[in-house]
Write an enzyme that holds these catalytic residues in place. Structure first.
Site, PDB file in Angstrom:
ATOM      1  N   LYS A  63      48.257 -20.440  58.608  1.00 56.79           N
ATOM      2  CA  LYS A  63      47.894 -20.885  59.965  1.00 56.79           C
ATOM      3  C   LYS A  63      46.378 -20.979  60.017  1.00 56.79           C
ATOM      4  CE  LYS A  63      51.623 -19.210  62.896  1.00 56.79           C
ATOM      5  NZ  LYS A  63      51.991 -18.261  63.968  1.00 56.79           N
ATOM      6  N   LYS A 104      54.927 -10.408  55.302  1.00 59.59           N
ATOM      7  CA  LYS A 104      54.470 -11.740  55.714  1.00 59.59           C
ATOM      8  C   LYS A 104      54.899 -12.794  54.688  1.00 59.59           C
ATOM      9  CE  LYS A 104      51.311 -14.409  58.194  1.00 59.59           C
ATOM     10  NZ  LYS A 104      50.102 -14.492  58.991  1.00 59.59           N
ATOM     11  N   GLU A 156      47.914  -5.358  64.357  1.00 59.72           N
ATOM     12  CA  GLU A 156      48.761  -6.337  63.652  1.00 59.72           C
ATOM     13  C   GLU A 156      49.670  -5.623  62.650  1.00 59.72           C
ATOM     14  OE1 GLU A 156      48.979  -9.439  64.549  1.00 59.72           O
ATOM     15  OE2 GLU A 156      47.037 -10.316  65.038  1.00 59.72           O
ATOM     16  N   ARG A 196      59.619 -16.890  61.789  1.00 60.18           N
ATOM     17  CA  ARG A 196      58.178 -16.597  61.796  1.00 60.18           C
ATOM     18  C   ARG A 196      57.658 -16.301  63.200  1.00 60.18           C
ATOM     19  NH1 ARG A 196      53.216 -19.488  58.429  1.00 60.18           N
ATOM     20  NH2 ARG A 196      51.601 -18.148  59.313  1.00 60.18           N
ATOM     21  N   HIS A 221      51.710 -11.339  71.131  1.00 55.53           N
ATOM     22  CA  HIS A 221      50.645 -12.347  71.154  1.00 55.53           C
ATOM     23  C   HIS A 221      50.674 -13.241  72.395  1.00 55.53           C
ATOM     24  CE1 HIS A 221      50.141 -10.936  67.094  1.00 55.53           C
ATOM     25  NE2 HIS A 221      49.170 -11.793  66.848  1.00 55.53           N
ATOM     26  N   GLU A 236      57.116 -22.066  61.298  1.00 52.69           N
ATOM     27  CA  GLU A 236      57.502 -21.358  62.512  1.00 52.69           C
ATOM     28  C   GLU A 236      58.525 -22.108  63.363  1.00 52.69           C
ATOM     29  OE1 GLU A 236      54.394 -18.846  64.277  1.00 52.69           O
ATOM     30  OE2 GLU A 236      55.111 -19.555  66.201  1.00 52.69           O
ATOM     31  N   HIS A 270      40.582  -9.552  69.196  1.00 55.99           N
ATOM     32  CA  HIS A 270      41.935 -10.110  69.109  1.00 55.99           C
ATOM     33  C   HIS A 270      42.976  -8.994  68.929  1.00 55.99           C
ATOM     34  CE1 HIS A 270      45.257 -12.711  68.001  1.00 55.99           C
ATOM     35  NE2 HIS A 270      45.405 -12.008  66.898  1.00 55.99           N
ATOM     36  N   ARG A 286      41.029 -35.577  54.467  1.00 57.51           N
ATOM     37  CA  ARG A 286      42.493 -35.417  54.589  1.00 57.51           C
ATOM     38  C   ARG A 286      43.050 -34.257  53.778  1.00 57.51           C
ATOM     39  NH1 ARG A 286      42.486 -41.231  54.421  1.00 57.51           N
ATOM     40  NH2 ARG A 286      42.500 -41.950  56.569  1.00 57.51           N
ATOM     41  N   ASN A 310      54.749 -13.120  66.159  1.00 62.21           N
ATOM     42  CA  ASN A 310      53.883 -13.251  67.343  1.00 62.21           C
ATOM     43  C   ASN A 310      54.190 -12.182  68.384  1.00 62.21           C
ATOM     44  OD1 ASN A 310      52.510 -15.563  66.455  1.00 62.21           O
ATOM     45  ND2 ASN A 310      54.280 -16.811  66.984  1.00 62.21           N
ATOM     46  N   HIS A 340      47.179 -13.305  73.811  1.00 59.48           N
ATOM     47  CA  HIS A 340      46.374 -14.537  73.850  1.00 59.48           C
ATOM     48  C   HIS A 340      45.945 -14.847  75.282  1.00 59.48           C
ATOM     49  CE1 HIS A 340      47.944 -16.396  69.792  1.00 59.48           C
ATOM     50  NE2 HIS A 340      47.080 -15.425  69.622  1.00 59.48           N
TER      51      HIS A 340
HETATM   52  P1  NAD Z   1      36.536 -11.422  62.910  1.00 59.06           P
HETATM   53  O1  NAD Z   1      36.727 -12.443  61.892  1.00 59.06           O
HETATM   54  O2  NAD Z   1      35.739 -11.767  64.128  1.00 59.06           O
HETATM   55  O3  NAD Z   1      35.904 -10.126  62.230  1.00 59.06           O
HETATM   56  C1  NAD Z   1      35.633  -9.001  63.012  1.00 59.06           C
HETATM   57  C2  NAD Z   1      34.162  -8.567  62.910  1.00 59.06           C
HETATM   58  O4  NAD Z   1      33.964  -7.881  61.680  1.00 59.06           O
HETATM   59  C3  NAD Z   1      33.177  -9.714  62.915  1.00 59.06           C
HETATM   60  O5  NAD Z   1      32.022  -9.331  63.612  1.00 59.06           O
HETATM   61  C4  NAD Z   1      32.886  -9.908  61.431  1.00 59.06           C
HETATM   62  O6  NAD Z   1      31.663 -10.543  61.197  1.00 59.06           O
HETATM   63  C5  NAD Z   1      32.872  -8.485  60.954  1.00 59.06           C
HETATM   64  N1  NAD Z   1      33.175  -8.258  59.558  1.00 59.06           N
HETATM   65  C6  NAD Z   1      34.076  -8.929  58.792  1.00 59.06           C
HETATM   66  N2  NAD Z   1      34.200  -8.334  57.604  1.00 59.06           N
HETATM   67  C7  NAD Z   1      33.362  -7.280  57.599  1.00 59.06           C
HETATM   68  C8  NAD Z   1      33.074  -6.265  56.649  1.00 59.06           C
HETATM   69  N3  NAD Z   1      33.714  -6.179  55.501  1.00 59.06           N
HETATM   70  N4  NAD Z   1      32.136  -5.354  56.980  1.00 59.06           N
HETATM   71  C9  NAD Z   1      31.516  -5.400  58.202  1.00 59.06           C
HETATM   72  N5  NAD Z   1      31.772  -6.300  59.137  1.00 59.06           N
HETATM   73  C10 NAD Z   1      32.693  -7.232  58.833  1.00 59.06           C
HETATM   74  O7  NAD Z   1      37.943 -10.867  63.457  1.00 59.06           O
HETATM   75  P2  NAD Z   1      39.316 -10.524  62.743  1.00 59.06           P
HETATM   76  O8  NAD Z   1      39.868  -9.392  63.511  1.00 59.06           O
HETATM   77  O9  NAD Z   1      39.174 -10.408  61.280  1.00 59.06           O
HETATM   78  O10 NAD Z   1      40.193 -11.823  63.018  1.00 59.06           O
HETATM   79  C11 NAD Z   1      40.564 -12.201  64.311  1.00 59.06           C
HETATM   80  C12 NAD Z   1      40.890 -13.677  64.294  1.00 59.06           C
HETATM   81  O11 NAD Z   1      41.985 -13.909  63.431  1.00 59.06           O
HETATM   82  C13 NAD Z   1      41.277 -14.223  65.649  1.00 59.06           C
HETATM   83  O12 NAD Z   1      40.602 -15.427  65.889  1.00 59.06           O
HETATM   84  C14 NAD Z   1      42.762 -14.472  65.516  1.00 59.06           C
HETATM   85  O13 NAD Z   1      43.206 -15.533  66.324  1.00 59.06           O
HETATM   86  C15 NAD Z   1      42.880 -14.793  64.062  1.00 59.06           C
HETATM   87  N6  NAD Z   1      44.215 -14.558  63.505  1.00 59.06           N
HETATM   88  C16 NAD Z   1      44.750 -15.541  62.749  1.00 59.06           C
HETATM   89  C17 NAD Z   1      45.984 -15.356  62.156  1.00 59.06           C
HETATM   90  C18 NAD Z   1      46.550 -16.419  61.265  1.00 59.06           C
HETATM   91  O14 NAD Z   1      47.711 -16.288  60.865  1.00 59.06           O
HETATM   92  N7  NAD Z   1      45.791 -17.428  60.913  1.00 59.06           N
HETATM   93  C19 NAD Z   1      46.672 -14.147  62.324  1.00 59.06           C
HETATM   94  C20 NAD Z   1      46.087 -13.153  63.089  1.00 59.06           C
HETATM   95  C21 NAD Z   1      44.846 -13.370  63.683  1.00 59.06           C
HETATM   96  N1  GLY Z   2      50.055 -14.151  62.707  1.00 61.78           N
HETATM   97  C1  GLY Z   2      51.367 -14.649  62.840  1.00 61.78           C
HETATM   98  C2  GLY Z   2      51.706 -15.706  61.840  1.00 61.78           C
HETATM   99  O1  GLY Z   2      50.955 -15.984  60.939  1.00 61.78           O
HETATM  100  O2  GLY Z   2      52.732 -16.280  61.929  1.00 61.78           O
END
Ligand code: NAD
Ligand code: GLY
Length: 363
Positions: free
Chosen positions: A140, A224, A182, A238, A245, A234, A262, A118, A242, A249
Site C-alpha cells: 500500500k 501480514k 499496529e 485484508r 483505522h 483488499e 498515526h 508508469r 484496518n 483515520h
Molecule cells: P513516520 O514515518 O512519521 O516516523 C515517525 C517519526 O520517527 C518521524 O519523525 C521519523 O522521522 C522518525 N524516525 C524514523 N525512523 C527513525 C529512527 N530509526 N530513529 C529516530 N527517528 C526515526 O511514522 P510511522 O509511524 O513510521 O508511519 C506512519 C505512517 O505510515 C502513516 O502515514 C500511516 O498512514 C502509514 N501507514 C501505512 C501503512 C501501509 O500499509 N502502507 C500501514 C500503516 C501505516
Molecule cells: N495496514 C493495513 C494493510 O496494509 O492492509
C-alpha cells in the site's frame, strides 16, 4: 537473520529482519538492477542513517532526496518534488528508488515509484517499528489529501524489504508505542495467542528488549505476508488489518495531520472498535475492558479520542473511508479476541454511543 516471504507469484519478495543488516550489502545485490539508485529519506532519518544506507549500493551511482519530516508532508507536493528531481536528472526506467525511513517516507516513495515513468522498482528500508511490522510490507503506497487520509495511492509491491532492528535504538519511545498499536491490532483481529503473548511480555517489549522486539516483528510480518498473499488488493480478508483505522483515520484528519501520531489514533480506534463490538453484543464487557487495559495500562498508550471531534465530523470523515460502500460506513469489529469481521450494517444509535462515550469507552 530471519527471512519472511511474501508470496505473490512473480511479484513475490523477501522481508529480511535482523540486526546489523544495513552493513549487509550482499543481501540487496539481487534486487538492485542495472540502473541508478535514488535513496529517499527525511531530515530526521538521513543524518542518522543515510551514509550507512549508501554503502548498501557500493557499485551504483547513488543520489539522495531528503524530504521534510512528518505526516503533514505526506502529500502530493512531496511526490511532485521527487518527480522533479528524477525528471531533471534524466533518471530512466532502470532507476531503483529506496525508501529509508518510517511509514511516511515508505508510503511517499512507494507511490512515486508506482507512478514515475508508469512504474519503476523500489526497495523498503523501514526505520520505525510501525514501518517494520506493517507499512513497508504489502504494497500500500500513497499520500494524504486535506479531505482524507491516504486517499491518493496505489497498490505497488517493493522488490524486497530490509528491516534492520538496530535502527530502532534511536527511535523515540512515543514512536515505539505508536508502532505497538499496529502490533496489537494483528493479535486482536487475527491471532489471540499473539495478543496474549504481547500482554504477557508487555514490560520487556515496552523496554525495547531486542529479542522480544525481533520476535514481535517476525510474527507481524508473518501474519501480514499470509494475509497479503491471500488478498493483495483488499477485496476480502485484508480489510481486517484496518481494525481501528476507520475511527483512527477520522481522528487523524479532524485533528490535523501530525498532531496525533498515526499509531496513537489507531490505539484509540482499537478501543472504539472494541467498545462498538461490545455494544453490539459480540464481545463481553470483560473482553472489551481487557482490550482497553492492555493498551492503556500494559503499554501506556493514549486510548481516549480527543473530545473536540464531533459526531458529525466523524460520520462525514468515516463516509470517505476507503471501505465505505454505497453510502454505508463499513467497520472492522471483533467477534472475539483474534476474530475480526467487517460489517456495514451498524445501528446509528450504537455508533453514536461509541463516538460520544469518552472516558466510558469499554466500561
Ligand atoms: P513516520 O514515518 O512519521 O516516523 C515517525 C517519526 O520517527 C518521524 O519523525 C521519523 O522521522 C522518525 N524516525 C524514523 N525512523 C527513525 C529512527 N530509526 N530513529 C529516530 N527517528 C526515526 O511514522 P510511522 O509511524 O513510521 O508511519 C506512519 C505512517 O505510515 C502513516 O502515514 C500511516 O498512514 C502509514 N501507514 C501505512 C501503512 C501501509 O500499509 N502502507 C500501514 C500503516 C501505516
Ligand atoms: N495496514 C493495513 C494493510 O496494509 O492492509
Amino acid at each position: 537473520m530471519i527471512t519472511v516471504d511474501v508470496e505473490l507469484g512473480e511479484r513475490s519478495y523477501p522481508i529480511f529482519i535482523g540486526q546489523n543488516l544495513l552493513n549487509k550489502a550482499e543481501l540487496l545485490a539481487p534486487y538492485i538492477g542495472k540502473g541508478r539508485v535514488v535513496i529517499v529519506s527525511n531530515d530526521v532519518v538521513a543524518p542518522l542513517y543515510m551514509n550507512k544506507a549508501r554503502q548498501l549500493f557500493p557499485l551504483q551511482d547513488v543520489t539522495q532526496i531528503v524530504l521534510p519530516d512528518g505526516e503533514a508532508h505526506k502529500d502530493l507536493d512531496a511526490i511532485s518534488h521527487i518527480y522533479s528531481i528524477l525528471l531533471a536528472g534524466k533518471f530512466d526506467r532502470n532507476t531503483l528508488l529506496v525508501a529509508l525511513g518510517g511509514g511516511v517516507v515508505g508510503d511517499i516513495t512507494g507511490f512515486a515509484a508506482a507512478t514515475y515513468l508508469r512504474g519503476i522498482n523500489f526497495i523498503q528500508v523501514p526505520t520505525t517499528l510501525l514501518a517494520q511490522v506493517d507499512s513497508s510490507v504489502g504494497g500500500k503506497t500513497g499520500v494524504n489529501h486535506p479531505l482524507g487520509k491516504n486517499m491518493i495511492g496505489a497498490f505497488y509491491q517493493p522488490r524486497c524489504v530490509l528491516a534492520d532492528t538496530d535502527v530502532l535504538s534511536t527511535l523515540p519511545q512515543r514512536e515505539v508505542k505508536a508502532g505497538l498499536a499496529e502490533v496489537l491490532k494483528y493479535g486482536l483481529v487475527y491471532d489471540a495467542k499473539f495478543f496474549d503473548w504481547l500482554a504477557a511480555n508487555s514490560r520487556g517489549i515496552g523496554e525495547s528488549d531486542s529479542v522480544l522486539l525481533s520476535q514481535t516483528i517476525r510474527t507481524c510480518c508473518e501474519i501480514k505476508a499470509e494475509v497479503v498473499a491471500k488478498d493483495e488488493k483488499e477485496s476480502g480478508v485484508r480489510a481486517l488489518l484496518n481494525l481501528g483505522h476507520t475511527f483512527g483515520h477520522a481522528i487523524e484528519t479532524a485533528s490535523g495531520y501530525g498532531n496525533w501520531l498515526h499509531g496513537e489514533t489507531v490505539a484509540m480506534g482499537l478501543v472504539m472498535a472494541a467498545d462498538l463490538s461490545r455494544r453490539l453484543g459480540w464481545i463481553d464487557i470483560e473482553v472489551a475492558r481487557r482490550i482497553r487495559a492492555v493498551l492503556e495500562e500494559n503499554f501506556g498508550m493514549p486510548v481516549l479520542p480527543p473530545a473536540d471531534v464531533s459526531v458529525e465530523q466523524y460520520l462525514d470523515l468515516m463516509l470517505s473511508d476507503k471501505k465505505a460502500e454505497s453510502g454505508k460506513i463499513r467497520f472492522v469489529l471483533l467477534k472475539a479476541i483474534g476474530e475480526g469481521v467487517v460489517d456495514g450494517d451498524i445501528e446509528l444509535s450504537l455508533l453514536e454511543s461509541t463516538l460520544t462515550a469518552g472516558e466510558n469507552l469499554c466500561k
